[in-house]
Design an enzyme around this catalytic site. Sequence first.
Site, short mmCIF file in Angstrom:
data_model
loop_
_atom_site.label_atom_id
_atom_site.label_comp_id
_atom_site.label_asym_id
_atom_site.label_seq_id
_atom_site.Cartn_x
_atom_site.Cartn_y
_atom_site.Cartn_z
N PRO A 90 5.74 -10.18 -1.46
CA PRO A 90 4.99 -9.70 -0.29
C PRO A 90 3.68 -10.47 -0.11
O PRO A 90 2.99 -10.77 -1.09
CB PRO A 90 4.72 -8.23 -0.64
N GLU A 91 3.39 -10.80 1.14
CA GLU A 91 2.16 -11.50 1.45
C GLU A 91 1.17 -10.52 2.06
O GLU A 91 1.41 -9.31 2.09
CB GLU A 91 2.48 -12.67 2.39
#
Length: 282
Positions: free
Chosen positions: A2-3
């Site tokens: 996840p960014e």
Amino acid sequence: MPELPEVETVRRGLAPVMEGAVITRADVNRADLRWPFPADMSGRLAGRHVLALRRRSKYILADLDGDETLLIHLGMSGRMLISGDPLGVFLHDHPAPEKHDHVVLHMDNGARITFNDPRRFGAMDLFPTQSGDHALLARLGPEPLGNAFNEAHLAAALAGRNMPIKSALLDQRIIAGLGNIYVCEALFRAGISPRRRAGNIGAARVAALTGIIRQVLLDAIKAGGSSLRDFRQADGELGYFQHSFDVYGREGLPCHREGCAGTVARIVQSGRSSFYCGACQR
């Protein structure tokens, strides 16, 4: 992994049931994830009042009374899922425990926060709130959605650098929270090739890129992030920004830019796939 948009989406989902609530019990079901949990994490969390829920780069930070902050990193497959929400937002009954439910926080408002992580690349730690940043946060650059990230900062950070712009934007010391997906998408919108040397981008293009990075992230947050494999929002729903990708994962497909007859190509840079249109990204 996840960014920033995915982590911010999770933070926003957790905030209504965690901020202002008390952790009545913390079930810690193993000794470690990516790294060992801090000593007596269960005891140190029990009875703590959650004062605020923040995000720094790709980390969620829960400030607790007693001058401790809980650091959470989702890793490759980590999920923070809410059940039993008394606010009526999530409408999920408490599920039966699952194999990879490694940490479960029971809140005094009836909510349960479950950290499920099949691959165990996530992390949790506790550190003194008033002492400053955790070691994992100490060298991070400015937040791309904050005031410290601006044209002057980016121009100074890129000046004289011989590395490809793609690699420079992934450097967390330059900008915190950017990852492969959103760098590819930002460079496409800016019309900049991921191969171009960071120090060879003119001032006008750097100025435009600054705003484009911010807008790509805001668009992704509005869509609930991108769900490619494991990511789920705090209510268990998928993100939807992957349906708006211009280049990421679109190798061999037509370019989305109006009037461009090019196709999306994929190259590997520093072990990561870069997607771009060679016809309109220069």
